[in-house]
Design a protein around this motif. Structure first.
Motif, PDB file in Angstrom:
ATOM      1  N   THR A  24     -54.375 -75.759   2.699  1.00 26.55           N
ATOM      2  CA  THR A  24     -55.522 -75.155   3.374  1.00 26.55           C
ATOM      3  C   THR A  24     -56.301 -76.250   4.092  1.00 26.55           C
ATOM      4  OG1 THR A  24     -56.813 -75.301   1.316  1.00 26.55           O
ATOM      5  CG2 THR A  24     -55.761 -73.191   1.827  1.00 26.55           C
ATOM      6  N   LEU A  41     -51.522 -72.969   5.591  1.00 25.51           N
ATOM      7  CA  LEU A  41     -50.173 -73.323   6.022  1.00 25.51           C
ATOM      8  C   LEU A  41     -49.223 -73.120   4.843  1.00 25.51           C
ATOM      9  CD1 LEU A  41     -51.018 -76.660   7.880  1.00 25.51           C
ATOM     10  CD2 LEU A  41     -50.702 -74.402   8.897  1.00 25.51           C
ATOM     11  N   ARG A  44     -42.763 -73.314   9.520  1.00 29.70           N
ATOM     12  CA  ARG A  44     -43.941 -73.123   8.685  1.00 29.70           C
ATOM     13  C   ARG A  44     -44.777 -71.963   9.206  1.00 29.70           C
ATOM     14  NH1 ARG A  44     -47.742 -78.401  10.085  1.00 29.70           N
ATOM     15  NH2 ARG A  44     -48.470 -77.698  12.125  1.00 29.70           N
ATOM     16  N   MET A  67     -45.214 -73.626   3.681  1.00 30.67           N
ATOM     17  CA  MET A  67     -44.001 -74.357   4.050  1.00 30.67           C
ATOM     18  C   MET A  67     -42.970 -74.294   2.937  1.00 30.67           C
ATOM     19  SD  MET A  67     -46.066 -77.517   5.763  1.00 30.67           S
ATOM     20  CE  MET A  67     -47.562 -77.072   4.887  1.00 30.67           C
ATOM     21  N   ALA A 125     -48.468 -70.285   9.658  1.00 28.94           N
ATOM     22  CA  ALA A 125     -49.899 -70.588   9.735  1.00 28.94           C
ATOM     23  C   ALA A 125     -50.677 -69.281   9.726  1.00 28.94           C
ATOM     24  CB  ALA A 125     -50.214 -71.385  10.990  1.00 28.94           C
ATOM     25  N   THR A 142     -57.571 -72.560   7.887  1.00 26.47           N
ATOM     26  CA  THR A 142     -56.175 -72.194   8.102  1.00 26.47           C
ATOM     27  C   THR A 142     -55.384 -72.404   6.814  1.00 26.47           C
ATOM     28  OG1 THR A 142     -56.317 -72.927  10.400  1.00 26.47           O
ATOM     29  CG2 THR A 142     -54.113 -72.630   9.504  1.00 26.47           C
TER      30      THR A 142
END
Length: 317
Positions: A66, A50, A39, A52, A41, A48
């Motif tokens: 988020t 993310l 993933r 995936m 970041a 943050t």
């Protein structure tokens, strides 16, 4: 492109069907037909992002998450998420699913699948440690299996525990709330299935010296998701590993995220993934321990089912 609400996403992911799809996903992983990269970041000004992704021969997905921890003080959600579902051959956008619902339900379905595959008594009563979103999803998943009918809830938060108990009783479950951590050894004498769904940094279950652990126990730790977090006592993890009764949902990233195993200084050669077909060894006093760290291919499996279910219901309508 349909953008499904939380309720619509739930309707597309019934637990019995989701478990079957994820069981099939294990086969795809063994055969190398499904995969997911690490993933990504990305730091944001206030939080943050993310990212995936995962894919097989038919579908590609990307889950976007988020995390903005200050949002609740502004009346907004701290975590927001979507899953974008694409046709792998053409790139055509097919669906957008509620990411929080997908995460909760696929995580619970993976645990249920692990229990069905690994638990000595997969229809035993359930001890649930925690009373949040994941605890509720896991209770609903196990109740959907039609075997587990009795649930004991232990939580440091009495209000959420009682609210979850009321919800489960409305579904016909026999539910008991046990607020005392000191009572857990006695509870473990009565149940065979244990799910921990907390964000604890210290063990939430008794260690071996309590004398309550048996070979009939199946313990699934799904809450701790960082190296500094853990829910299981080290002795319990080490005992399961020693007798080859330790499994994880995936080996992908487990050495970076599984605080329960890292802090137990587990021998990684004894850690096997759920897709491993080698049978567990029997032992009268070593529980089966299952650690879940999450994997985008579980989101992929859920997306396959949602796509199929949505197409079927749309054509029927």
């Amino acid at each position: 492109m349909p953008w499904l609400s939380a309720a619509e996403t739930v309707a597309c992911l019934p637990y019995p069907a989701l478990v079957r799809v994820l069981d099939g996903m294990l086969g795809e992983l063994r055969e190398g037909r499904a995969h997911a990269p690490p993933r990504l970041a990305v730091d944001l000004p206030g939080g943050t992002l993310l990212v995936m992704p995962a894919t097989n021969e038919r579908v590609a997905i990307t889950k976007l998450v988020t995390v903005h921890t200050d949002n609740p003080s502004r009346g907004r959600k701290a975590i927001q998420a979507e899953v974008l579902v694409l046709d792998a051959a053409t790139g055509e956008r097919r669906l957008v699913l509620d990411g929080a619902i997908v995460t909760a339900r696929r995580t619970a379905a993976v645990t249920l699948l692990a229990a069905q595959r690994l638990a000595p008594r997969p229809d035993d009563d359930l001890l649930l440690v925690g009373a949040g979103v994941q605890a509720r999803a896991h209770a609903e998943a196990f109740l959907s299996a039609r075997g587990t009918r009795r649930v004991v809830i232990h939580s440091r938060s009495p209000g959420p525990a009682e609210a979850l108990a009321r919800h489960l009783r409305e579904q016909g479950a026999n539910v008991e709330v046990e607020p005392r951590a000191s009572a857990l050894p006695e509870v473990l004498e009565r149940v065979g299935l244990v799910v921990t769904a907390t964000t604890s940094h210290a063990p939430v279950l008794p260690d071996l010296d309590a004398g309550c652990w048996r070979g009939r126990h199946f313990v699934a730790a799904i809450g701790a998701f960082r190296p500094e977090m853990r829910e299981l006592p080290a002795g319990l993890v080490q005992l399961a590993a020693k007798h080859e009764r330790l499994r994880v949902d995936t080996l992908f990233g487990v050495k970076d995220e599984a605080g329960d195993l890292l802090q137990a200084h587990v021998d990684w050669d004894r850690v096997r993934a759920l897709q491993d077909t080698e049978p567990l060894r029997d032992h009268p006093h070593a529980p089966v321990v299952f650690k879940s760290v999450g994997y985008a291919c579980w989101d992929l499996g859920a997306s396959l089912l949602a796509l199929e279910t949505h197409a079927r219901t749309s054509s029927a309508g």
